[in-house]
Design an enzyme around this catalytic site. Structure first.
Site, PDB file in Angstrom:
ATOM      1  N   HIS A  81       0.820  -1.210   0.000  1.00 29.76           N
ATOM      2  CA  HIS A  81       0.000   0.000   0.000  1.00 29.76           C
ATOM      3  C   HIS A  81       0.853   1.258   0.000  1.00 29.76           C
ATOM      4  O   HIS A  81       0.427   2.312  -0.483  1.00 29.76           O
ATOM      5  CB  HIS A  81      -0.945  -0.006   1.209  1.00 29.76           C
ATOM      6  N   ARG A 121      -9.503 -10.506  -6.626  1.00 30.64           N
ATOM      7  CA  ARG A 121      -9.131 -11.613  -5.743  1.00 30.64           C
ATOM      8  C   ARG A 121      -9.992 -11.541  -4.486  1.00 30.64           C
ATOM      9  O   ARG A 121      -9.892 -10.586  -3.723  1.00 30.64           O
ATOM     10  CB  ARG A 121      -7.646 -11.516  -5.381  1.00 30.64           C
ATOM     11  N   ARG A 179     -12.935 -13.697  -9.027  1.00 31.23           N
ATOM     12  CA  ARG A 179     -12.442 -15.074  -8.904  1.00 31.23           C
ATOM     13  C   ARG A 179     -12.955 -15.676  -7.602  1.00 31.23           C
ATOM     14  O   ARG A 179     -12.876 -15.054  -6.543  1.00 31.23           O
ATOM     15  CB  ARG A 179     -10.914 -15.088  -8.920  1.00 31.23           C
ATOM     16  N   GLU A 214      -5.043 -21.963 -16.212  1.00 29.77           N
ATOM     17  CA  GLU A 214      -3.745 -21.983 -15.550  1.00 29.77           C
ATOM     18  C   GLU A 214      -3.092 -23.350 -15.649  1.00 29.77           C
ATOM     19  O   GLU A 214      -1.876 -23.470 -15.679  1.00 29.77           O
ATOM     20  CB  GLU A 214      -3.916 -21.622 -14.063  1.00 29.77           C
ATOM     21  N   ASN A 237       0.735 -16.242 -15.045  1.00 34.92           N
ATOM     22  CA  ASN A 237       1.763 -16.580 -14.063  1.00 34.92           C
ATOM     23  C   ASN A 237       1.816 -18.077 -13.790  1.00 34.92           C
ATOM     24  O   ASN A 237       2.862 -18.721 -13.898  1.00 34.92           O
ATOM     25  CB  ASN A 237       1.525 -15.822 -12.750  1.00 34.92           C
ATOM     26  N   ASP A 238       0.667 -18.640 -13.406  1.00 36.48           N
ATOM     27  CA  ASP A 238       0.640 -20.076 -13.100  1.00 36.48           C
ATOM     28  C   ASP A 238       0.823 -20.921 -14.352  1.00 36.48           C
ATOM     29  O   ASP A 238       1.510 -21.945 -14.322  1.00 36.48           O
ATOM     30  CB  ASP A 238      -0.672 -20.447 -12.406  1.00 36.48           C
ATOM     31  N   ARG A 265       9.262 -19.392  -9.935  1.00 40.92           N
ATOM     32  CA  ARG A 265       9.904 -18.101 -10.195  1.00 40.92           C
ATOM     33  C   ARG A 265      10.351 -17.397  -8.920  1.00 40.92           C
ATOM     34  O   ARG A 265      11.056 -16.400  -8.979  1.00 40.92           O
ATOM     35  CB  ARG A 265       8.959 -17.183 -10.989  1.00 40.92           C
ATOM     36  N   CYS A 283      -4.525 -12.278 -17.921  1.00 40.43           N
ATOM     37  CA  CYS A 283      -4.085 -11.492 -16.774  1.00 40.43           C
ATOM     38  C   CYS A 283      -2.770 -12.071 -16.263  1.00 40.43           C
ATOM     39  O   CYS A 283      -2.334 -13.142 -16.692  1.00 40.43           O
ATOM     40  CB  CYS A 283      -5.142 -11.490 -15.663  1.00 40.43           C
TER      41      CYS A 283
END
Length: 752
Positions: free
Chosen positions: A362, A468, A504, A603, A626-627, A637, A674
């Site tokens: 943040h 999320r 999601r 994914e 990413n996945d 990673r 994404c």
């Protein structure tokens, strides 16, 4: 000779106490020379040109920068051959290269070993002796073993240590773009870790003190919110809403209360509870969720500061003399919080430098919203003093303490360039992400907390591509009920009125654990009980969540439900039935709703071949890059030993995504992507070439990606893609795409 592990441990312990990389490498060569019993120990590192620059030496008298050409000398031969060279008389070797003015002729023998990381030589470690004799096999083996471990340390030392000057350079993570010059104001932090375990004599009185403290801190947060809200409109209100939500959450409130009832003092109870909540987030693999632990720690420190009646800043900002006509204060600390940023008078904050933290914290979100450059994760900055000048480059992620006149001159030029870039990008806020020939790409924002919602709108997001939902579950000590979830989700839909929102379903398991529902250790958590597998095995939780989503969305067709980790038709069918049942229940209860669209996060590689079976069962596909990349490449990673091998423009990843695009196009299934690929300029050109028309990314990346898309044509992107798909490695692909972007002369606007 000392055992290699003992020696390495001792060396590492020594260097961690040093203030600068220069001192660290000096200690390394001094220590190795002592352990190995040699007269000289030198450490060379490859520079950008492939030559070998001397970082530090014990024994050689070099009073000027020394660079050995890549094709010269025994040092260069070690790097080229990638194996040790051990000779008794170095001057007789055909590759010998004399270093002028070093008095190197005093040393006869030479042994050099390469420093290797991810299969590439990054430097050379050498030792020399006056005696004309090779070092023993045991000593050579010692150096080889030591070098393999030292490579990890040397790789973290910024190249600036090769250019000695009075300015001190520190490399961190670029968190908020821009450059700034200001005076240091030190932020005190770390109270949580300093609080000892202590008991209280009167739990009832301590409990009353806790609730008074909560009320006081809530008022403080509201004042900070009002101050920054007035300065920035609504762009940062959500950050403080999140803090207020945490301060009222039962996990924190009841957790401290429970510790007090166990006779802990209030300060001790706060420490135990806050560190426990933060640990849940810190151990997660997902970088976004992992970054939330910083917010918990900041809030814990704020509670303790308020309890002790202290300020989180070293002294009043009013003592800071102006450095230039713009904001003159740069906050520097081990951890810099949003509260500390809010305490700076309007217009005086020039930048933020934090020893810890990530670009997803943040602190970074607020810096972006304020237009203030920020660098996170710079490590320990010892010996700092307030009012010393500091230069910060948030675009490239480095800071310079006490910059030299030459550095300041270069800074002035960079400042003008950054200002021009910001002005250019700001004009695109309401413009479409459309190629020069009219090919439209929709750009969406990723989010997970109220704090991240406003920056997305500010930067022109056309909707939320990935919301999320895990966090409302993770900051409580039990599963949130339907009404509690509805309240959170409604704020998201209200912020993005008439815009699509992709939510999601609960994606926990593996690295993302619930404190009140622990999943026992699994041998392969990435392949285990996570995502849709967990929620279908706890279908009552999923029914509650789907009902909350549909209720919160109401009428308007905003809601799109995303299913994580889908890999089978059975899973798709079960969720379809559940969503239908949820809608029937709600309509029977009198709620006005629209049936949401349902799609999958692609994914798991196994899902690709099953798309034809699901063409009539799903409404859209969202590629979770990413996945998907990690599963295709079998690479973690976040693992330091293999992270350099991970690249989402690896040929295997590109060919798989291209195949997914073709299949989705064949069956007319809407497709989006994404993940980090969506904000990587190189990847974006390739994705446009494939025909992907919807990307979702961090809101701070939206303006630069939009500028890139508006500068290329669809045929150009297709041609670049065609050439890239014929290449067999990620490095060549990156260089090829970068060269084409640079031809457009917008590389400075796109961060390539």
């Amino acid at each position: 000779m000392e055992h290699v592990i003992q020696a390495l441990t001792r060396i590492i312990q020594k260097i961690t106490h040093e203030e600068s990389p220069t001192e660290q490498v000096r200690l390394i060569v001094d220590s190795i020379s002592q352990v190995a019993g040699t007269d000289v120990c030198s450490l060379y590192r490859k520079n950008a040109d492939g030559d070998l620059a001397l970082l530090a030496s014990h024994g050689l008298e070099v009073n000027h920068p020394l660079v050995i050409p890549a094709d010269k000398g025994l040092v260069g031969l070690v790097a080229r051959s990638r194996h040790p060279i051990n000779v008794a008389e170095a001057a007789r070797h055909e590759a010998f290269y004399y270093v002028p003015d070093s008095l190197e002729e005093r040393f006869a023998s030479f042994c050099g070993v390469p420093l290797v990381q991810a299969g590439k030589v990054i430097g050379v470690l050498t030792v020399q002796r006056t005696r004309a004799e090779k070092i023993s096999d045991a000593q050579e083996a010692f150096l080889v073993t030591l070098a393999s471990q030292l490579a990890l340390i040397i790789a973290q030392i910024p190249p600036e240590t090769q250019k000695p000057h009075k300015s001190q350079h520190y490399q961190g993570l670029p968190a908020a773009p821009g450059v700034a010059l200001g005076n240091i104001l030190i932020c005190e932090s770390g109270l949580l870790n300093d609080v000892p375990d202590s008991q209280c004599d009167d739990p009832k009185a301590e409990s009353k003190k806790w609730h008074r403290l909560l009320a006081s801190v809530v008022e403080d947060v509201k004042r900070e919110q009002a101050a920054l809200g007035n300065a920035l409109s609504d762009s940062v209100i959500g950050i403080f809403d999140a803090y207020l939500m945490l301060l009222s959450d039962s996990t924190l409130v009841q957790g401290v209360e429970a510790e007090i009832q166990n006779n802990s003092s209030l300060s001790s109870a706060i420490r135990k509870t806050v560190l426990g909540i933060a640990a849940v987030f810190k151990n997660m693999e997902d970088p976004y969720l992992r970054a939330r632990h910083e917010d918990i720690l900041h809030l814990g420190n704020k509670l303790l500061q308020s309890l002790k009646g202290q300020t989180t800043l070293e002294h009043s900002t009013q003592t800071q003399p102006p450095l230039n006509g713009q904001g003159q204060i740069v906050l520097v600390g081990h951890q810099v919080s949003v509260s500390q940023m809010a305490a700076i008078p309007n217009g005086q904050l020039a930048g933020v430098v934090s020893g810890e933290g990530s670009r997803l914290s943040h602190t970074a979100v607020l810096a972006n919203a304020m237009g203030v450059p920020a660098v996170m994760g710079v490590g320990s900055l010892k010996g700092l003093k307030s009012q010393l000048p500091i230069l910060i480059n948030g675009s490239e992620g480095y800071v310079v303490l006490q910059p030299s006149p030459a550095v300041l001159k270069a800074f002035g030029k960079q400042l003008q360039k950054e200002q021009k870039i910001r002005e250019q990008l700001a004009t695109l806020r309401d413009e479409p992400a459309e190629t020069t020939d009219g090919y439209r790409v929709r750009l969406f924002a990723n989010t997970g907390l109220l704090a991240d919602i406003s920056p997305g709108i500010k930067n022109g997001a056309e909707g939320i591509g990935l919301y999320r939902t895990e966090i409302p579950f993770m900051v409580r000590n039990s599963f949130p009920n339907e009404d509690e979830q509805v309240e959170v989700y409604q704020s998201v839909f209200n912020a993005y009125t008439n815009k699509p929102v992709y939510m999601r379903t609960l994606d926990i398991g593996g690295d993302k654990q619930l404190p009140y529902f622990p999943i026992h250790a699994e041998d392969n958590p990435a392949l285990g009980w996570r995502g849709i597998r967990f929620t279908l095995d706890n279908i009552q939780l999923m029914m509650t969540q789907v009902r909350a989503m549909v209720r919160a969305a109401g009428k308007g067709n905003q809601l799109n439900i995303l299913l994580p980790m889908i890999s089978s038709t059975t899973e798709v069918n079960l969720v379809r039935e559940l969503i239908e049942d949820a809608c029937q229940q709600l309509m029977a209860e009198g709620y006005e709703i629209d049936r949401p669209k349902m799609g999958i996060m692609l994914e798991v590689p196994a899902a690709t071949s099953q798309i034809p079976f699901w063409k009539d069962k799903i409404d859209f596909i969202s590629i979770g890059s990413n996945d998907l990349s990690q599963y295709l490449l079998a690479l973690d990673r976040n693992n330091i030993h293999v992270a350099d091998r991970y690249d989402h423009v690896h040929p295997a990843v590109l060919h798989e995504i291209d195949r997914i695009v073709d299949i989705a196009r064949l069956y007319k299934i809407p497709l989006s992507l994404c993940g980090e690929m969506a904000s990587d300029p190189v990847a974006v050109v390739l994705l446009v070439g494939m025909g992907i028309q919807q990307l979702s990314m961090s809101s701070s990346k939206l303006p630069r990606i939009k500028r890139l898309i508006r500068a290329i044509s669809a045929p150009m992107a297709s041609t670049i893609l065609h050439q890239a798909l014929a290449m067999d490695n990620a490095h060549d692909i990156r260089q090829w795409v970068k060269s084409r972007i640079k031809e457009l002369k917008i590389d400075e606007l796109t961060d390539i």
